[in-house]
Motif scaffolding. Structure first.
Motif, PDB file in Angstrom:
ATOM      1  N   ASN A 274       4.091   3.239 -15.964  1.00 47.74           N
ATOM      2  CA  ASN A 274       3.201   4.314 -16.395  1.00 47.74           C
ATOM      3  C   ASN A 274       1.918   4.421 -15.346  1.00 47.74           C
ATOM      4  O   ASN A 274       1.050   3.636 -15.574  1.00 47.74           O
ATOM      5  N   PRO A 275       2.189   5.023 -14.289  1.00 46.41           N
ATOM      6  CA  PRO A 275       0.937   5.215 -13.351  1.00 46.41           C
ATOM      7  C   PRO A 275      -0.268   5.979 -13.794  1.00 46.41           C
ATOM      8  O   PRO A 275      -0.278   6.992 -14.442  1.00 46.41           O
ATOM      9  N   SER A 276      -1.223   5.158 -13.835  1.00 48.57           N
ATOM     10  CA  SER A 276      -2.654   5.600 -14.346  1.00 48.57           C
ATOM     11  C   SER A 276      -3.749   4.516 -13.887  1.00 48.57           C
ATOM     12  O   SER A 276      -3.188   3.750 -13.551  1.00 48.57           O
ATOM     13  N   PRO A 277      -4.989   5.027 -14.051  1.00 51.40           N
ATOM     14  CA  PRO A 277      -6.222   4.026 -13.697  1.00 51.40           C
ATOM     15  C   PRO A 277      -6.032   2.662 -14.453  1.00 51.40           C
ATOM     16  O   PRO A 277      -6.374   1.530 -13.829  1.00 51.40           O
TER      17      PRO A 277
ATOM     18  N   ILE B  40      -6.554  -0.979 -12.646  1.00 50.78           N
ATOM     19  CA  ILE B  40      -7.522  -1.945 -13.493  1.00 50.78           C
ATOM     20  C   ILE B  40      -7.097  -3.412 -13.861  1.00 50.78           C
ATOM     21  O   ILE B  40      -7.247  -4.318 -13.270  1.00 50.78           O
ATOM     22  N   THR B  41      -5.853  -3.004 -14.585  1.00 52.87           N
ATOM     23  CA  THR B  41      -5.101  -4.521 -14.887  1.00 52.87           C
ATOM     24  C   THR B  41      -4.777  -5.256 -13.824  1.00 52.87           C
ATOM     25  O   THR B  41      -4.816  -6.411 -13.884  1.00 52.87           O
ATOM     26  N   GLY B  42      -4.324  -4.457 -12.509  1.00 51.65           N
ATOM     27  CA  GLY B  42      -3.726  -5.413 -11.568  1.00 51.65           C
ATOM     28  C   GLY B  42      -4.876  -6.235 -10.868  1.00 51.65           C
ATOM     29  O   GLY B  42      -4.758  -7.327 -10.712  1.00 51.65           O
ATOM     30  N   TYR B  43      -6.025  -5.261 -11.020  1.00 57.72           N
ATOM     31  CA  TYR B  43      -7.226  -6.121 -10.379  1.00 57.72           C
ATOM     32  C   TYR B  43      -7.598  -7.142 -11.167  1.00 57.72           C
ATOM     33  O   TYR B  43      -8.013  -8.027 -10.680  1.00 57.72           O
ATOM     34  N   LEU B  44      -7.564  -7.098 -12.359  1.00 59.55           N
ATOM     35  CA  LEU B  44      -7.993  -8.068 -13.539  1.00 59.55           C
ATOM     36  C   LEU B  44      -6.989  -9.515 -13.073  1.00 59.55           C
ATOM     37  O   LEU B  44      -7.325 -10.456 -13.110  1.00 59.55           O
ATOM     38  N   THR B  45      -5.660  -8.979 -13.123  1.00 55.27           N
ATOM     39  CA  THR B  45      -4.782  -9.999 -12.984  1.00 55.27           C
ATOM     40  C   THR B  45      -4.983 -10.943 -11.783  1.00 55.27           C
ATOM     41  O   THR B  45      -4.899 -12.187 -11.752  1.00 55.27           O
ATOM     42  N   GLY B  46      -5.294 -10.338 -10.543  1.00 52.27           N
ATOM     43  CA  GLY B  46      -5.589 -11.146  -9.473  1.00 52.27           C
ATOM     44  C   GLY B  46      -6.745 -12.087  -9.332  1.00 52.27           C
ATOM     45  O   GLY B  46      -6.435 -13.153  -9.124  1.00 52.27           O
TER      46      GLY B  46
ATOM     47  N   PHE C 171       0.813  -1.179   0.026  1.00 50.76           N
ATOM     48  CA  PHE C 171      -0.029   0.060  -0.009  1.00 50.76           C
ATOM     49  C   PHE C 171       0.821   1.073   0.171  1.00 50.76           C
ATOM     50  O   PHE C 171       0.624   2.246  -0.653  1.00 50.76           O
ATOM     51  N   PRO C 172       1.939   1.398   0.964  1.00 49.70           N
ATOM     52  CA  PRO C 172       2.749   2.842   0.898  1.00 49.70           C
ATOM     53  C   PRO C 172       3.409   2.974  -0.445  1.00 49.70           C
ATOM     54  O   PRO C 172       3.434   3.899  -0.871  1.00 49.70           O
ATOM     55  N   ILE C 173       3.533   1.796  -1.264  1.00 51.21           N
ATOM     56  CA  ILE C 173       4.067   1.974  -2.381  1.00 51.21           C
ATOM     57  C   ILE C 173       3.226   2.498  -3.438  1.00 51.21           C
ATOM     58  O   ILE C 173       3.433   3.429  -4.313  1.00 51.21           O
ATOM     59  N   ILE C 174       1.894   1.818  -3.799  1.00 52.65           N
ATOM     60  CA  ILE C 174       0.874   2.010  -4.637  1.00 52.65           C
ATOM     61  C   ILE C 174       0.359   3.472  -4.158  1.00 52.65           C
ATOM     62  O   ILE C 174       0.031   4.041  -5.130  1.00 52.65           O
ATOM     63  N   SER C 175       0.442   3.912  -3.141  1.00 51.49           N
ATOM     64  CA  SER C 175      -0.307   5.265  -2.775  1.00 51.49           C
ATOM     65  C   SER C 175       0.564   6.182  -3.089  1.00 51.49           C
ATOM     66  O   SER C 175       0.200   7.382  -3.418  1.00 51.49           O
ATOM     67  N   ARG C 176       1.843   5.974  -3.275  1.00 52.79           N
ATOM     68  CA  ARG C 176       2.807   7.100  -3.752  1.00 52.79           C
ATOM     69  C   ARG C 176       3.221   6.938  -5.251  1.00 52.79           C
ATOM     70  O   ARG C 176       3.911   7.837  -5.952  1.00 52.79           O
ATOM     71  N   LEU C 177       2.623   5.862  -5.857  1.00 52.50           N
ATOM     72  CA  LEU C 177       2.823   5.692  -7.446  1.00 52.50           C
ATOM     73  C   LEU C 177       1.640   6.275  -8.122  1.00 52.50           C
ATOM     74  O   LEU C 177       1.632   7.092  -9.161  1.00 52.50           O
ATOM     75  N   TYR C 178       0.539   5.960  -7.516  1.00 51.48           N
ATOM     76  CA  TYR C 178      -0.926   6.626  -7.901  1.00 51.48           C
ATOM     77  C   TYR C 178      -1.349   7.731  -7.080  1.00 51.48           C
ATOM     78  O   TYR C 178      -1.240   7.837  -5.939  1.00 51.48           O
ATOM     79  N   SER C 179      -2.081   8.596  -7.960  1.00 55.66           N
ATOM     80  CA  SER C 179      -2.616   9.819  -7.249  1.00 55.66           C
ATOM     81  C   SER C 179      -4.042   9.322  -6.808  1.00 55.66           C
ATOM     82  O   SER C 179      -4.841   8.610  -7.117  1.00 55.66           O
ATOM     83  N   PRO C 180      -4.652  10.498  -5.869  1.00 54.91           N
ATOM     84  CA  PRO C 180      -6.013  10.055  -5.208  1.00 54.91           C
ATOM     85  C   PRO C 180      -6.870  10.199  -6.675  1.00 54.91           C
ATOM     86  O   PRO C 180      -7.866   9.705  -6.690  1.00 54.91           O
ATOM     87  N   GLU C 181      -6.722  10.960  -7.687  1.00 51.20           N
ATOM     88  CA  GLU C 181      -7.399  11.318  -9.019  1.00 51.20           C
ATOM     89  C   GLU C 181      -7.544   9.751  -9.570  1.00 51.20           C
ATOM     90  O   GLU C 181      -8.417   9.380 -10.146  1.00 51.20           O
TER      91      GLU C 181
END
Length: 482
Positions: free
Chosen positions: A165-168, A172-178, A26-36
């Motif tokens: 390439n941090p973006s939505p 989404i792709t990570g969610y699909l992979t899981g 989470f600490p890595i993901i929260s710093r890679l991706y923005s709240p937007e």
């Protein structure tokens, strides 16, 4: 009861590994991706979740109920057919309207990702079906492994893609992979179940569809409204405010929901299987409900208090300074999530006792309350006000639903209320030093250290007071010594 607790521990251990992986990343993901980015991801996920949960017309909830595995296999096959149809239909409806939907939600970037909606609906719907079949076959170790695969595949993919390439799209792709990895893992165990699926027939599927017609008749509407109620806040926050506000809310909800997912989800799955079995045998599962409900109270009380005291400090330290607002939201939503934590595992009583019509009424009240509270917050242009009202009303309504489930199960409400008050008071008393330290504006390291010490102290106290937990722990220690 020992088998019941053992199966819960299998799922909890698997879920714990999965959640630890998620927490560490989470600490890595929260710093890679923005709240937007998280706001767009949450809106996409909200749409997909609503469709996925009704993709099988809720017949997946009936997989546990038949006495014969052959009948359950027919229901699984029926669910698969319905899932394929729903996934295709979701693409035909939502993709042509992607610009209109994203415009209505005040999030233009959302339109770029709705092409993936049919895939997400199919994979997440299939995950639900396979989970219920695997649980029916009492392969809780496999369910635990699938949760680890889901969490590991999802989070690692999100970190890997976000690094470049941090973006939505990365989220989404990570969610699909899981979900893809988890489904492959569970399907690998179907070889030993082939004999049941060889007896699948269209005629028997029709008979069972009629036999369990209360599920699409009542449960589908109820589950749709229930799921929509959880996804309504992101929609309304996007409509009235910005995708960044949605991102802060989604991360707060994600962190707070960890106990619900970890303990509540595992308990719910095993409870549904065990309660269905007990009902088929003698029709009385009062002791089972009492045991589960009391354990959830003593487990969840202290984390609730900690989040309400130092929520924003913890979020800022672990996730980064830009997530301070998410910590504020977490403090506000914590009481509501605690009641949901107690309610969620035993909510399958509605299905077991075929009280889906009552559940539907409750869920309609929930969605109305969420709409009204967030409408008020949006009208005053104040998300904090809306979330405060949401949390207060949520506590009241979910408590009422909780009491109803206990009552129809034959559980003494006064005893459960006393039990609730007892452990909540213990949690408050143990947390007093944390309140003083926070008031004195101590450093985050002091707050973290004290939180861990007090957590250990609280659970030592509750293990001492709870005879069942104490005996199980002593038994495990003695077994380890041998």
């Amino acid at each position: 009861m020992s088998d019941f607790i053992r199966n819960i521990m299998k799922l909890v251990s698997g879920s714990m590994i999965a959640q630890i992986i998620g927490i560490l990343l989470f600490p890595i993901i929260s710093r890679l991706y923005s709240p937007e980015d998280f706001g767009v991801f949450q809106l996409f996920l909200s749409i997909a979740s609503i469709i996925a949960i009704i993709s099988c017309l809720t017949y997946h909830l009936a997989i546990m109920l038949p006495k014969k595995n052959e009948d359950s296999a027919n229901i699984v096959s029926l669910c698969f057919i319905l899932l394929v149809i729903t996934s295709i239909a979701s693409g035909l409806i939502f993709i042509p309207l992607s610009d209109e939907i994203s415009g209505f939600l005040n999030t233009p970037d959302l339109a770029d990702y709705l092409l993936l909606l049919p895939i997400v609906v199919f994979l997440s719907g299939l995950f639900n079906v396979l989970n219920y079949w695997t649980s029916r076959r009492i392969r809780f170790g496999v369910v635990a492994e699938s949760r680890i695969a889901n969490s590991l595949g999802s989070r690692v993919s999100q970190v890997g893609i976000g690094s470049y390439n941090p973006s939505p799209m990365g989220l989404i792709t990570g969610y699909l992979t899981g979900f893809f990895l988890a489904n492959i893992l569970m399907l690998g165990y179907f070889k030993s179940d082939i004999q049941y699926f060889r007896k699948v027939s269209v005629h028997r599927m029709k008979e069972l569809a009629i036999r369990y017609k209360r599920f699409p008749k009542f449960s589908m509407g109820s589950l749709f409204v229930n799921t929509f109620s959880f996804q309504l806040p992101p929609f309304m926050l996007a409509f009235y405010f910005t995708s960044a506000i949605v991102g802060h809310y989604s991360f707060a909800n994600l962190i707070l929901a960890l106990p619900v997912t970890l303990i509540g989800g595992a308990t719910s799955q095993v409870f549904f299987q065990k309660a269905s079995e007990v009902k088929n045998e003698n029709g009385n599962f009062k002791e089972l409900v009492t045991e589960v409900h009391r354990k959830l109270i003593l487990i969840g009380a202290f984390p609730l208090i900690v989040f309400m005291i130092v929520g924003e400090d913890l979020f800022t330290f672990f996730l980064g300074a830009e997530w301070y607002s998410a910590g504020i939201y977490a403090k506000i939503l914590a009481p509501w999530l605690f009641i949901r934590f107690m309610y969620s595992p035993i909510s399958s009583i509605f299905d077991i006792l075929e009280k889906q019509n009552i559940e539907l009424i409750f869920n309609i009240l929930i969605i109305c309350s969420i709409f009204i509270t967030l409408f008020i917050g949006g009208s005053y242009n104040d998300p904090i006000l809306g979330l405060m009202l949401l949390s207060i009303v949520g506590v009241i309504l979910w408590s009422c639903a909780n009491f109803y489930l206990l009552r129809i199960s034959g559980v003494q409400l006064t005893h459960e209320v006393r039990h609730f008050v007892k452990y909540l008071l213990i949690a408050i008393l143990v947390s007093i030093p944390l309140v003083l330290v926070d008031y004195l504006s101590a450093t985050i390291y002091v707050i973290l250290f004290l939180s861990m010490v007090l957590s250990i102290a609280y659970y030592i106290v509750v293990i001492y007071l709870d005879h069942t937990l104490r005996s199980k722990l002593l038994g495990a220690i003695n077994a380890a010594k041998k």
